[in-house]
Design a protein around this motif. Structure first.
Motif, PDB file in Angstrom:
ATOM      1  N   LYS A   1      12.266   5.904  12.268  1.00  0.00           N
ATOM      2  CA  LYS A   1      11.366   5.663  11.148  1.00  0.00           C
ATOM      3  C   LYS A   1       9.892   5.786  11.569  1.00  0.00           C
ATOM      4  O   LYS A   1       9.101   6.498  10.957  1.00  0.00           O
ATOM      5  CB  LYS A   1      11.661   4.265  10.620  1.00  0.00           C
ATOM      6  N   TRP A   2       9.608   5.054  12.653  1.00  0.00           N
ATOM      7  CA  TRP A   2       8.215   5.039  13.101  1.00  0.00           C
ATOM      8  C   TRP A   2       7.772   6.408  13.625  1.00  0.00           C
ATOM      9  O   TRP A   2       6.656   6.866  13.374  1.00  0.00           O
ATOM     10  CB  TRP A   2       8.007   3.965  14.180  1.00  0.00           C
TER      11      TRP A   2
ATOM     12  N   GLU B   1       7.102   8.574  10.863  1.00  0.00           N
ATOM     13  CA  GLU B   1       5.871   8.135  10.199  1.00  0.00           C
ATOM     14  C   GLU B   1       4.646   8.742  10.910  1.00  0.00           C
ATOM     15  O   GLU B   1       3.732   9.270  10.281  1.00  0.00           O
ATOM     16  CB  GLU B   1       5.799   6.601  10.213  1.00  0.00           C
TER      17      GLU B   1
ATOM     18  N   LEU C   1       2.253  -2.731   9.822  1.00  0.00           N
ATOM     19  CA  LEU C   1       2.063  -3.512  11.049  1.00  0.00           C
ATOM     20  C   LEU C   1       0.591  -3.699  11.350  1.00  0.00           C
ATOM     21  O   LEU C   1       0.125  -4.801  11.664  1.00  0.00           O
ATOM     22  CB  LEU C   1       2.775  -2.821  12.231  1.00  0.00           C
TER      23      LEU C   1
ATOM     24  N   ASN D   1      12.353  -2.723   8.919  1.00  0.00           N
ATOM     25  CA  ASN D   1      11.852  -2.811   7.554  1.00  0.00           C
ATOM     26  C   ASN D   1      10.329  -2.658   7.470  1.00  0.00           C
ATOM     27  O   ASN D   1       9.750  -2.922   6.422  1.00  0.00           O
ATOM     28  CB  ASN D   1      12.242  -4.178   6.949  1.00  0.00           C
ATOM     29  N   LEU D   2       9.765  -2.297   8.552  1.00  0.00           N
ATOM     30  CA  LEU D   2       8.309  -2.304   8.630  1.00  0.00           C
ATOM     31  C   LEU D   2       7.767  -0.892   8.909  1.00  0.00           C
ATOM     32  O   LEU D   2       8.303  -0.176   9.762  1.00  0.00           O
ATOM     33  CB  LEU D   2       7.917  -3.231   9.799  1.00  0.00           C
ATOM     34  N   SER D   3       6.701  -0.517   8.184  1.00  0.00           N
ATOM     35  CA  SER D   3       6.053   0.755   8.543  1.00  0.00           C
ATOM     36  C   SER D   3       4.906   0.427   9.502  1.00  0.00           C
ATOM     37  O   SER D   3       4.432  -0.719   9.521  1.00  0.00           O
ATOM     38  CB  SER D   3       5.516   1.458   7.279  1.00  0.00           C
ATOM     39  N   LEU D   4       4.493   1.389  10.270  1.00  0.00           N
ATOM     40  CA  LEU D   4       3.444   1.148  11.268  1.00  0.00           C
ATOM     41  C   LEU D   4       2.134   0.798  10.577  1.00  0.00           C
ATOM     42  O   LEU D   4       1.330   0.031  11.091  1.00  0.00           O
ATOM     43  CB  LEU D   4       3.289   2.396  12.159  1.00  0.00           C
ATOM     44  N   GLU D   5       1.968   1.378   9.433  1.00  0.00           N
ATOM     45  CA  GLU D   5       0.759   1.107   8.650  1.00  0.00           C
ATOM     46  C   GLU D   5       0.706  -0.370   8.283  1.00  0.00           C
ATOM     47  O   GLU D   5      -0.307  -1.052   8.423  1.00  0.00           O
ATOM     48  CB  GLU D   5       0.799   1.976   7.384  1.00  0.00           C
TER      49      GLU D   5
ATOM     50  N   LYS E   1      11.415  -4.985  12.480  1.00  0.00           N
ATOM     51  CA  LYS E   1      10.903  -3.656  12.800  1.00  0.00           C
ATOM     52  C   LYS E   1      11.439  -2.570  11.876  1.00  0.00           C
ATOM     53  O   LYS E   1      10.700  -1.728  11.369  1.00  0.00           O
ATOM     54  CB  LYS E   1      11.247  -3.295  14.267  1.00  0.00           C
TER      55      LYS E   1
END
Lengths: 915, 126
Positions: free
Chosen positions: A708-709, A712, B116, B110-114, B108
């Motif tokens: 996912k990351w 992204e 975070l 369920n989380l986007s880096l943005e 983690k």
């Protein structure tokens, strides 16, 4: 004329003198007699008697005088001047009347007596001298005045005596009493005495003057006879009349005196005498009568007794009726009331006298108090009754006893319980059918024999000491399990020992047949229950032992289990009074191994053990028991262990019954062991599953997060070709979906295991819906669905976990969008209904086939027709939704028709309800 | 104080995640240093305390919880905000962590880096 000094010589005819005296006596008697009659008579009778009496008496005296005069003869003819003669008679009658009057009075005082005698005397004297004056003769009469006076005095004295005598003896009731005769003689003598004294006073001298003969009569001898006869007749008539009258009076007197006597009897009688009216009013009674009724006297009784009291009794009708009919009652007994109300019994004789001339009838009677006699009779009667009833009761009692004895016999014979009566001499006196059947002995073999002598099984049992103890203490003794082996079968009896005076009664109740069945049933139920409830083997074995011990003597019980992997026999439970628990061992030739090997129960009595040893099947092991019973514990066809009980005492033996019970218990135990094994496996499987889910989710999520990351970051690169950018986007979506699935899986797992706790707070379903719709609006537009939402304003907040409910609503909205062909209709409605909030979503989609409806909310289940739309999907969504709704206290369901659409709706209670 | 000067210690054993996360936070202007396990993390924290710690829980040698306890037991480090960055959802862990006091608990996957980055900013400001 004769010379004056010359006296004419007079002589007396003595016969006539005697006659005169006789007449005097007769007259006196008449006077006396009549005096009594005058006295007795009253009113007219008295006057008549007085008049008649006076005339008769006067005539008597008068005739006596003239007879006396005739007795005196003079030498010259004598005639009598008639008027004077008549006057003299009147004087005599007058004197007599006075005399009679005086003597006939009730009392005669001295003064009346004196006056009466003077008048009477004067009358008589007057009569005499008047009579003398009546003489007409040719002679001159001269009187010697002294003698004249003497004659008058004599007349008075004689009258007094006469009156006194008459008064004195008038009461003589009898017709002729000697006293009356004597007094008549005295009087009769006295009157001539006076006459002749008067005569003596007179002397006659010759006179030349011729007598005046006018109206003068001569008294011839014929005249004398006439006077005498008439006098006698008159006097006789008077006496006769008097006599007759006296007789009549005497009768009256007699009557009077009998009345008096009656009165006396009436008053003095000890019996009560009464006279009453038919109505019961007391007319008269005596004191005794009154005393009988409690009154002190007749007077008080008559004054106080109420009318009718006398007859106021129950017998009154009988009494009155009988008296009216028969006029008399004899020895009639009845009970009356005393003044104080106490009963008084009387015996009476009564007569009913009809009233004369319409007057009411009267009852006369006598009665005596027989209360005491009656009481005595009553007592006697009572005593007799008592005696009779006593004997009657005795008779009845005897009959009752006989009946109850018969009935008792019948009852004794009808009961199934064994009943035995042993006399003091230890011989059996009674042995009922129940005893014959339950103890397997016919009565002819037992009756009259010593019980233990002919029944060795009983002698070996616990009964003899119990019998001794019961007799010693004199109290009932209960032997709860009297173990007996009869004809090779083991029995347990409940024996009750009742000592009594003449011996002992023993009841035998075969509990092995009746209550034992119930006990076994209860125990087997308990065994099953224990097998299900036991948490550990140790628990199970202990519970099993306790149950078995209730049903049989199981002091010594053990369980051995065989482990085929290690080929060892272990003894996880071993209770024994002689041996310690054996260590786990390799199989050898014990009884336990024999049962394990054969897979069959073994009842090892000494002879059986001997036989098996001889055959070489077993070898000695541990302390030899008198009786050993072992049953296999089986899993399917395989023996996995042995449950055994054993006894070292002679009196305790096991039988078929015990073998059955133990077999059942062993089966339960096997099941429990199996269950525990399965449970342990399941538990570890569940643990593994849980661990796996946690592990898997973590392990899956980490690389998913990496994908996912990374994607992204990649998407952020500049200068990407459009195609590359779209591939990166696809990758991101796929990763997101996978992450969603993992999350769902994790949520389901945690909700199911209870690890996920809901965090309810006041939540608006309207806001949640709006938020969800905002997220999916693009998607709806893309599909061209028509969306309508209603009821958002009026829906009250509910207590739910908002994050989880967002998932619920998202899931349902997503489903509606997904399973409705493009351009469909989606309608969301919400609102309050009573104490609930309803949320519903209706689509015009493909619907749910009937066959799938029931299983729609199952985990991993997907409706048969969803594959038309897409192949992906985990079948977790609706399951998770249902879990969340139900854990929040709500309900969720679906109504659908295939190809037409579906309605999914849930309700939630207002005011919390987080279950 | 500019966010650029803020030093973030990222404790993460998975190298792919560590790389992506470090890169993103740097792009978002943070001064990022990393640790591969608890041991390294503790050394780094004591040597030069960062402004914020992003802490994974499941790590070799010393677990995230041990690290957190250490930070919270030392006066010098106690004030440093800690954001738990994990994929585990163990209830027991969450309760213990909450009792120790953290600035965030983020999953983690369920989380986007943005997201975070904004969470870190928030924690530093808060």
């Amino acid at each position: 004329m004769n010379p004056i000094n010359g006296t004419l010589p007079g002589s007396y005819d003595y016969r006539l003198v005697a006659l005169s005296v006789l007449i005097a006596i007769l007259a006196s008697y008449t006077a006396l007699d009549l005096a009594g009659r005058v006295t007795a008579a009253r009113g007219w009778a008295r006057l008549t008697w007085l008049t008649g009496g006076a005339m008769a008496m006067g005539l008597g005296i008068w005739s006596m005088h003239y007879i006396g005069m005739l007795a005196f003869s003079l030498p010259v003819p004598v005639r009598y001047f008639l008027p004077t003669v008549v006057m003299s008679l009147l004087a005599a009658i007058f004197a007599s009347a006075v005399a009679l009057y005086v003597v006939s009075r009730q009392k005669m005082g001295p003064l009346p007596a004196a006056i009466g005698s003077i008048i009477m005397g004067s009358g008589i004297a007057g009569m005499h001298y008047i009579g003398m004056a009546a003489m007409r003769l040719s002679a001159e009469c001269m009187y010697d005045m002294r003698l004249v006076n003497l004659s008058v005095v004599l007349a008075i004295v004689i009258s007094l005596v006469a009156l006194w005598l008459t008064f004195r003896f008038r009461e003589e009731v009898k017709g002729t009493g000697w006293r009356k005769i004597v007094s008549a003689l005295v009087m009769g003598a006295a009157i001539p005495v006076m006459h002749y004294t008067g005569m003596a006073a007179a002397s006659f001298g010759p006179s030349g003057v011729p007598p005046d003969w006018s109206h003068a009569v001569s008294i011839s001898s014929l005249g004398v006879a006439g006077i005498t006869i008439v006098t006698f007749m008159v006097l006789g008539l008077a006496v006769l009349t008097s006599f007759l009258d006296r007789r009549f009076s005497a009768q009256t007197l007699e009557l009077e005196s009998s009345e008096a006597r009656y009165r006396m009897l009436f008053e003095r009688s000890l019996a009560g005498v009464y006279r009453i009216t038919l109505e019961g009013r007391i007319l008269d009674c005596n004191d005794a009568f009154s005393r009988i009724f409690g009154y002190t006297s007749r007077a008080e009784h008559l004054a106080q007794a109420a009318d009718g009291q006398y007859l106021g009794s129950a017998d009154r009708e009988v009494y009155s009726a009988r008296l009216r009919e028969q006029k008399a009652l004899t020895n009639f007994e009845r009970c009356l009331r005393r003044k104080d109300g106490d009963p008084v019994w009387v015996l009476e004789n009564a007569t009913f006298l009809d009233g004369k001339n319409g007057a009411p009838g009267v009852i006369e009677g006598t009665l005596i108090d027989i209360t005491e006699r009656k009481q005595a009779e009553a007592e006697l009667e009572k005593a007799k009754d008592a005696a009779e009833s006593a004997s009657f009761e005795k008779e009845q009692m005897l009959q009752t006893i006989q009946r109850s004895e018969t009935r008792l016999r019948e009852v004794i014979e009808s009961i199934n319980e064994g009943m035995c009566v042993v006399g003091r001499d230890e011989l059996v006196e009674l042995w009922n059918r129940g005893a014959e059947e339950s103890l397997r002995r016919a009565r002819q073999d037992i009756l009259g024999h010593p019980l233990f002598g002919v029944f060795p099984e009983l002698q070996k049992s616990r009964l003899p000491p119990a019998l001794t103890e019961a007799r010693r203490s004199g109290t009932t003794l209960v032997l709860e399990d009297l173990q007996l082996t009869l004809e090779g079968t083991h029995h347990i009896f409940l024996a009750r020992v009742f000592p009594f005076e003449g011996g002992t009664t023993i009841f035998f109740n075969d509990v092995g047949e009746q209550k034992r069945a119930e006990k076994v049933q209860a125990a087997t139920f308990r065994a099953a229950e224990a097998a299900n409830a036991a948490l550990s083997l140790e628990d199970l074995f202990r519970a099993t032992h306790s149950i078995v011990a209730d049903l049989m003597p199981a002091k010594n019980l053990y369980v051995s289990l065989y482990n085929p992997d290690t080929e060892t026999l272990s003894f996880p439970y071993f209770i024994d009074e002689h041996d310690p628990a054996p260590a786990p061992r390799k199989l050898k030739k014990g009884l336990t191994e024999y049962v394990l090997r054969t897979g069959k129960a073994l009842l090892a009595l000494p002879e059986v053990v001997r036989e098996l040893k001889e055959k070489g099947q077993i070898e000695g092991d541990g302390t030899p028991s008198v009786c050993w019973l072992g049953v296999p514990v089986k899993k399917g066809e395989d023996s996995v262990g042995v449950l055994a009980v054993q006894s070292y005492a002679e009196s305790v033996t096991f039988g078929e019954e015990e073998q059955k019970i133990l077999t059942f218990v062993a089966a339960q135990m096997a099941m429990a062991i199996e269950r525990m094994r399965a449970e342990a496996e399941l538990k570890s499987a569940l643990q593994m599953k849980s661990d796996f889910v946690s592990f898997a989710t973590h392990q899956l999520r980490t690389p998913l997060a990496g994908i996912k990351w990374s994607l992204e970051l990649a998407a952020q690169e500049e200068n990407l070709s459009e195609e590359t950018a779209s591939f990166i986007q696809d990758g991101r979506e796929s990763a997101q979906r996978l992450i969603g699935m993992v999350n769902d899986l994790l949520d389901v797992s945690r909700l199911e295991s209870g690890k996920l706790k809901l965090a309810p707070k006041e939540t608006s379903l309207a806001e949640l819906t709006q938020s969800v719709l905002k997220d999916v609006s693009q998607y709806i537009e893309k599909q061209g669905h028509h969306l309508s939402v209603s009821g958002m304003e009026g829906v009250p907040p509910v207590e739910v976990d908002p994050q989880l409910f967002r998932q619920v609503i998202l899931n349902m909205v997503s489903n509606a969008i997904k399973y409705t062909p493009s351009g469909g209709k989606i309608d969301i409605r919400m609102g309050r209904e009573n104490s609930f909030v309803r949320w519903a979503i209706t689509d015009s989609g493909i619907g749910v086939p009937k066959a799938s409806l029931a299983r729609l909310f199952e985990k991993f289940y997907r409706a048969e027709n969803v594959y038309k739309i897409e192949t992906e999907g985990t079948g977790l969504g609706l399951h998770l939704v249902k879990l969340i709704v139900e854990k929040s206290g709500g309900r969720i369901w679906c109504e659908s028709e295939e190809n037409k659409g579906s309605t999914f709706q849930f309700t939630l209670p207002l005011g919390g309800g987080n279950a | 104080m500019s966010m650029n000067t803020k030093r973030v210690l990222l404790v993460e054993d998975d190298r792919f995640l560590r790389r992506a996360c470090e890169k993103s936070l740097q792009q978002q202007g943070f001064n990022v240093s990393t640790a591969r396990d608890g041991e390294e993390a503790l050394r780094a924290i004591h040597a030069d305390p960062p402004d914020i710690v992003l802490l994974d829980l499941l790590m070799p040698k010393v677990s995230g919880i041990e690290v957190l306890k250490d930070i919270k037991s030392d006066d010098k480090t106690r004030a440093i905000p800690v954001i738990i960055l994990t994929n585990s959802s163990k209830e027991a862990d969450i309760r213990e962590i909450e009792s120790l006091g953290v600035s965030g608990y983020l999953v983690k996957a369920n989380l986007s880096l943005e997201e975070l980055g904004s969470q870190v900013k928030q924690a530093l400001e808060g």
